[in-house]
Motif scaffolding. Structure first.
Motif, PDB file in Angstrom:
ATOM      1  N   ARG A 126       0.835  -1.206   0.000  1.00 55.55           N
ATOM      2  CA  ARG A 126       0.000   0.000   0.000  1.00 55.55           C
ATOM      3  C   ARG A 126       0.868   1.253   0.000  1.00 55.55           C
ATOM      4  O   ARG A 126       0.604   2.204  -0.731  1.00 55.55           O
ATOM      5  CB  ARG A 126      -0.964  -0.025   1.188  1.00 55.55           C
ATOM      6  CG  ARG A 126      -1.954  -1.195   1.085  1.00 55.55           C
ATOM      7  CD  ARG A 126      -2.927  -1.218   2.229  1.00 55.55           C
ATOM      8  NE  ARG A 126      -3.817  -0.071   2.198  1.00 55.55           N
ATOM      9  CZ  ARG A 126      -4.907   0.013   1.444  1.00 55.55           C
ATOM     10  NH1 ARG A 126      -5.243  -0.984   0.654  1.00 55.55           N
ATOM     11  NH2 ARG A 126      -5.658   1.092   1.484  1.00 55.55           N
ATOM     12  N   GLN A 127       1.946   1.224   0.798  1.00 49.12           N
ATOM     13  CA  GLN A 127       2.834   2.396   0.814  1.00 49.12           C
ATOM     14  C   GLN A 127       3.490   2.590  -0.551  1.00 49.12           C
ATOM     15  O   GLN A 127       3.648   3.710  -1.022  1.00 49.12           O
ATOM     16  CB  GLN A 127       3.913   2.225   1.883  1.00 49.12           C
ATOM     17  CG  GLN A 127       3.388   2.438   3.299  1.00 49.12           C
ATOM     18  CD  GLN A 127       4.409   1.987   4.337  1.00 49.12           C
ATOM     19  OE1 GLN A 127       5.578   2.348   4.281  1.00 49.12           O
ATOM     20  NE2 GLN A 127       3.982   1.185   5.273  1.00 49.12           N
ATOM     21  N   LEU A 128       3.860   1.494  -1.177  1.00 48.27           N
ATOM     22  CA  LEU A 128       4.491   1.599  -2.496  1.00 48.27           C
ATOM     23  C   LEU A 128       3.504   2.170  -3.515  1.00 48.27           C
ATOM     24  O   LEU A 128       3.842   3.054  -4.307  1.00 48.27           O
ATOM     25  CB  LEU A 128       4.982   0.226  -2.958  1.00 48.27           C
ATOM     26  CG  LEU A 128       5.515   0.299  -4.374  1.00 48.27           C
ATOM     27  CD1 LEU A 128       7.013   0.545  -4.378  1.00 48.27           C
ATOM     28  CD2 LEU A 128       5.187  -0.903  -5.185  1.00 48.27           C
ATOM     29  N   LEU A 129       2.255   1.656  -3.482  1.00 47.53           N
ATOM     30  CA  LEU A 129       1.250   2.153  -4.440  1.00 47.53           C
ATOM     31  C   LEU A 129       0.995   3.636  -4.225  1.00 47.53           C
ATOM     32  O   LEU A 129       0.831   4.404  -5.170  1.00 47.53           O
ATOM     33  CB  LEU A 129      -0.061   1.372  -4.292  1.00 47.53           C
ATOM     34  CG  LEU A 129      -0.033  -0.082  -4.767  1.00 47.53           C
ATOM     35  CD1 LEU A 129      -1.328  -0.808  -4.411  1.00 47.53           C
ATOM     36  CD2 LEU A 129       0.191  -0.141  -6.280  1.00 47.53           C
ATOM     37  N   GLU A 130       0.967   4.041  -2.940  1.00 48.99           N
ATOM     38  CA  GLU A 130       0.754   5.466  -2.672  1.00 48.99           C
ATOM     39  C   GLU A 130       1.931   6.300  -3.161  1.00 48.99           C
ATOM     40  O   GLU A 130       1.741   7.360  -3.761  1.00 48.99           O
ATOM     41  CB  GLU A 130       0.478   5.696  -1.189  1.00 48.99           C
ATOM     42  CG  GLU A 130      -1.023   5.640  -0.929  1.00 48.99           C
ATOM     43  CD  GLU A 130      -1.402   5.168   0.459  1.00 48.99           C
ATOM     44  OE1 GLU A 130      -0.615   5.395   1.401  1.00 48.99           O
ATOM     45  OE2 GLU A 130      -2.485   4.558   0.582  1.00 48.99           O
ATOM     46  N   ALA A 131       3.144   5.796  -2.935  1.00 50.66           N
ATOM     47  CA  ALA A 131       4.336   6.533  -3.392  1.00 50.66           C
ATOM     48  C   ALA A 131       4.355   6.616  -4.921  1.00 50.66           C
ATOM     49  O   ALA A 131       4.756   7.626  -5.491  1.00 50.66           O
ATOM     50  CB  ALA A 131       5.602   5.856  -2.877  1.00 50.66           C
ATOM     51  N   ALA A 132       3.921   5.549  -5.585  1.00 48.44           N
ATOM     52  CA  ALA A 132       3.962   5.537  -7.057  1.00 48.44           C
ATOM     53  C   ALA A 132       2.885   6.458  -7.618  1.00 48.44           C
ATOM     54  O   ALA A 132       3.078   7.115  -8.643  1.00 48.44           O
ATOM     55  CB  ALA A 132       3.766   4.117  -7.580  1.00 48.44           C
ATOM     56  N   ASN A 133       1.725   6.469  -6.940  1.00 46.24           N
ATOM     57  CA  ASN A 133       0.622   7.346  -7.363  1.00 46.24           C
ATOM     58  C   ASN A 133       0.148   7.046  -8.789  1.00 46.24           C
ATOM     59  O   ASN A 133      -0.368   7.932  -9.478  1.00 46.24           O
ATOM     60  CB  ASN A 133       1.054   8.811  -7.201  1.00 46.24           C
ATOM     61  CG  ASN A 133      -0.141   9.724  -7.097  1.00 46.24           C
ATOM     62  OD1 ASN A 133      -1.220   9.288  -6.695  1.00 46.24           O
ATOM     63  ND2 ASN A 133       0.017  10.978  -7.500  1.00 46.24           N
ATOM     64  N   VAL A 134       0.378   5.836  -9.239  1.00 45.79           N
ATOM     65  CA  VAL A 134      -0.182   5.346 -10.514  1.00 45.79           C
ATOM     66  C   VAL A 134      -0.634   3.907 -10.241  1.00 45.79           C
ATOM     67  O   VAL A 134      -0.130   3.274  -9.304  1.00 45.79           O
ATOM     68  CB  VAL A 134       0.859   5.330 -11.670  1.00 45.79           C
ATOM     69  CG1 VAL A 134       1.198   6.733 -12.139  1.00 45.79           C
ATOM     70  CG2 VAL A 134       2.121   4.548 -11.292  1.00 45.79           C
ATOM     71  N   PRO A 135      -1.586   3.380 -11.020  1.00 41.22           N
ATOM     72  CA  PRO A 135      -1.933   1.965 -10.873  1.00 41.22           C
ATOM     73  C   PRO A 135      -0.736   1.105 -11.268  1.00 41.22           C
ATOM     74  O   PRO A 135       0.003   1.470 -12.187  1.00 41.22           O
ATOM     75  CB  PRO A 135      -3.097   1.781 -11.853  1.00 41.22           C
ATOM     76  CG  PRO A 135      -2.944   2.877 -12.843  1.00 41.22           C
ATOM     77  CD  PRO A 135      -2.333   4.040 -12.109  1.00 41.22           C
ATOM     78  N   VAL A 136      -0.528   0.013 -10.540  1.00 43.39           N
ATOM     79  CA  VAL A 136       0.682  -0.795 -10.763  1.00 43.39           C
ATOM     80  C   VAL A 136       0.309  -2.215 -11.218  1.00 43.39           C
ATOM     81  O   VAL A 136      -0.357  -2.951 -10.493  1.00 43.39           O
ATOM     82  CB  VAL A 136       1.548  -0.841  -9.471  1.00 43.39           C
ATOM     83  CG1 VAL A 136       2.708  -1.821  -9.617  1.00 43.39           C
ATOM     84  CG2 VAL A 136       2.076   0.545  -9.138  1.00 43.39           C
ATOM     85  N   ALA A 137       0.731  -2.551 -12.431  1.00 44.88           N
ATOM     86  CA  ALA A 137       0.552  -3.924 -12.926  1.00 44.88           C
ATOM     87  C   ALA A 137       1.604  -4.784 -12.249  1.00 44.88           C
ATOM     88  O   ALA A 137       2.774  -4.399 -12.211  1.00 44.88           O
ATOM     89  CB  ALA A 137       0.747  -3.968 -14.440  1.00 44.88           C
ATOM     90  N   ALA A 138       1.190  -5.916 -11.694  1.00 47.64           N
ATOM     91  CA  ALA A 138       2.173  -6.757 -11.003  1.00 47.64           C
ATOM     92  C   ALA A 138       1.773  -8.226 -11.008  1.00 47.64           C
ATOM     93  O   ALA A 138       0.954  -8.642 -10.209  1.00 47.64           O
ATOM     94  CB  ALA A 138       2.370  -6.276  -9.560  1.00 47.64           C
ATOM     95  N   PRO A 139       2.373  -9.006 -11.894  1.00 41.25           N
ATOM     96  CA  PRO A 139       2.224 -10.460 -11.799  1.00 41.25           C
ATOM     97  C   PRO A 139       3.203 -10.981 -10.754  1.00 41.25           C
ATOM     98  O   PRO A 139       3.999 -10.209 -10.206  1.00 41.25           O
ATOM     99  CB  PRO A 139       2.638 -10.937 -13.202  1.00 41.25           C
ATOM    100  CG  PRO A 139       3.649  -9.927 -13.636  1.00 41.25           C
ATOM    101  CD  PRO A 139       3.254  -8.610 -12.995  1.00 41.25           C
ATOM    102  N   SER A 140       3.143 -12.259 -10.472  1.00 48.08           N
ATOM    103  CA  SER A 140       4.105 -12.829  -9.533  1.00 48.08           C
ATOM    104  C   SER A 140       5.527 -12.651 -10.090  1.00 48.08           C
ATOM    105  O   SER A 140       5.740 -12.760 -11.293  1.00 48.08           O
ATOM    106  CB  SER A 140       3.794 -14.304  -9.299  1.00 48.08           C
ATOM    107  OG  SER A 140       3.682 -14.980 -10.535  1.00 48.08           O
ATOM    108  N   ALA A 141       6.476 -12.376  -9.174  1.00 44.31           N
ATOM    109  CA  ALA A 141       7.833 -11.991  -9.600  1.00 44.31           C
ATOM    110  C   ALA A 141       8.728 -13.210  -9.819  1.00 44.31           C
ATOM    111  O   ALA A 141       9.766 -13.379  -9.168  1.00 44.31           O
ATOM    112  CB  ALA A 141       8.445 -11.048  -8.566  1.00 44.31           C
ATOM    113  N   ASN A 142       8.318 -14.070 -10.741  1.00 47.19           N
ATOM    114  CA  ASN A 142       9.099 -15.267 -11.098  1.00 47.19           C
ATOM    115  C   ASN A 142       9.147 -15.357 -12.619  1.00 47.19           C
ATOM    116  O   ASN A 142       8.330 -14.738 -13.303  1.00 47.19           O
ATOM    117  CB  ASN A 142       8.412 -16.523 -10.535  1.00 47.19           C
ATOM    118  CG  ASN A 142       6.949 -16.610 -10.950  1.00 47.19           C
ATOM    119  OD1 ASN A 142       6.090 -15.977 -10.334  1.00 47.19           O
ATOM    120  ND2 ASN A 142       6.678 -17.355 -12.010  1.00 47.19           N
TER     121      ASN A 142
END
Ligand code: AMP
Ligand code: MG
Length: 323
Positions: A126-142
């Motif tokens: 949540r803190q990262l999303l707020e800092a980015a202030n844009v919607p974030v696409a994120a699949p699993s990081a593998n």
């Protein structure tokens, strides 16, 4: 090789800036680690597919921080609103129609007219999303098809030379990916990927029957949600399920009390399915490394197919599928 960074304010602020610049940032969520990028940028989203080696027909989940923000990108009917009110923030991704003026990259939807949206609960996400202030696409990081990461070390091994930043959040609490639920007009609600949310709770909340995709996926299901492709979450060595008595050359992933001490790990000695889900991917990573070194394969104990056990069996079935 990327460094594992503490999730302090300064690093999260930097991570937010990096996302806005179009970089790839890996961050913890309550389910698994996510490979994040600005979901409004074609270039940033394309970089996710490239880093993972993900087929371009497999769409991505977009992470947001409020229902209001979600509704800018997706059309929520009463059922979707009820689900969001009950299970967000949390491990649920909703598939809805894109809005007419949706500013998300079309690549996140693999060119289709729907989008997967999720509001994570993990404070660092949540803190990262707020800092980015844009919607974030994120699949699993593998890497595509591999075992999902629940520890920063898993990410470093798989994608360490392909990402800009890696934020540490320790072990992920849920341990299996979000429940993917489609709520589309004139269709019944469907659980496309089982997660920690119980199908009965969804049916009860909505007061209507819901469909749950079975493990043998039809060609139609695969077209609807390509992540349902059978081989996935796969270790490098082969894996057998529902084994009570492992062979000599098998490492054993146990559940509950068992009599094998050599080459074995236990998902949950007390038969707690939530603990088993938390441990699943980390233990698969560890057994896989051990088996590669010793030319063994993996055998897994029977796991009850109830509540989050359904998600565990779903992942194991795909890990066991021929590649
Ligand atoms: P991952 O984020 O790698 O754990 O995978 C995301 C999952 O969500 C995959 O199973 C995708 O196929 C599924 N998904 C994402 N977007 C959509 C969509 N628009 N329609 C159907 N399934 C989707
Ligand atoms: Mg994945």
């Amino acid at each position: 090789m990327v460094e594992i960074l503490r999730a302090n304010q300064q690093n999260l602020k930097e991570a937010g800036k990096a996302i806005r610049r179009g970089e790839l940032v890996v961050f913890p969520t309550e389910t698994v680690y996510g490979l994040g990028a600005d979901a409004t940028s074609d270039k940033a989203v394309a970089a996710i597919y490239k880093a993972k080696g993900r087929p371009s027909h497999n769409p991505l989940i977009v992470h947001i921080t409020s229902l209001e923000q979600a509704q800018k990108y997706g059309k929520f009917d009463d059922r979707a609103k009820k689900l969001a009110a009950k299970f967000w923030p949390g491990p649920m991704s909703l598939i809805v129609k894109r809005t007419e003026n949706c500013s998300l990259s079309e690549i996140v939807s693999a060119g289709g007219d729907t989008v997967a949206l999720r509001m994570p609960a993990h404070p660092i996400s949540r803190q990262l999303l707020e800092a980015a202030n844009v919607p974030v696409a994120a699949p699993s990081a593998n890497l595509s098809g591999g075992i999902s990461p629940t520890l920063p070390e898993h990410v470093k091994q798989g994608l360490g030379d392909k990402i800009f930043m890696l934020i540490d959040g320790g072990a992920c609490l849920v341990g299996v990916e979000s429940s993917v639920i489609s709520v589309l007009p004139n269709e019944s609600v469907k659980i496309l990927r089982p997660g920690s949310i119980d199908a009965n709770d969804v049916a009860q909340l909505l007061g209507e029957p819901i469909e749950q995709s079975q493990q043998s996926k039809s060609a139609h299901d695969i077209l609807i949600s390509p992540g349902l492709l059978s081989s996935h979450y796969a270790p490098k060595v082969s894996l057998r399920m529902n084994v009570n008595q492992p062979h000599k050359n098998e490492a054993y992933l146990a559940f509950g009390k068992h009599g094998f001490s050599n080459h074995s790990l236990n998902l949950s000695p007390s038969q707690n399915l939530h603990e088993a889900a938390q441990n699943l991917f980390a233990m698969l990573h560890a057994l896989d490394a051990y088996c590669v070194e010793n030319k063994f394969s993996i055998a897994v104990a029977p796991i009850p197919n109830t509540s989050i056990g359904i998600a565990i069996n779903d992942r194991l079935t795909r890990a066991a599928a021929p590649k």
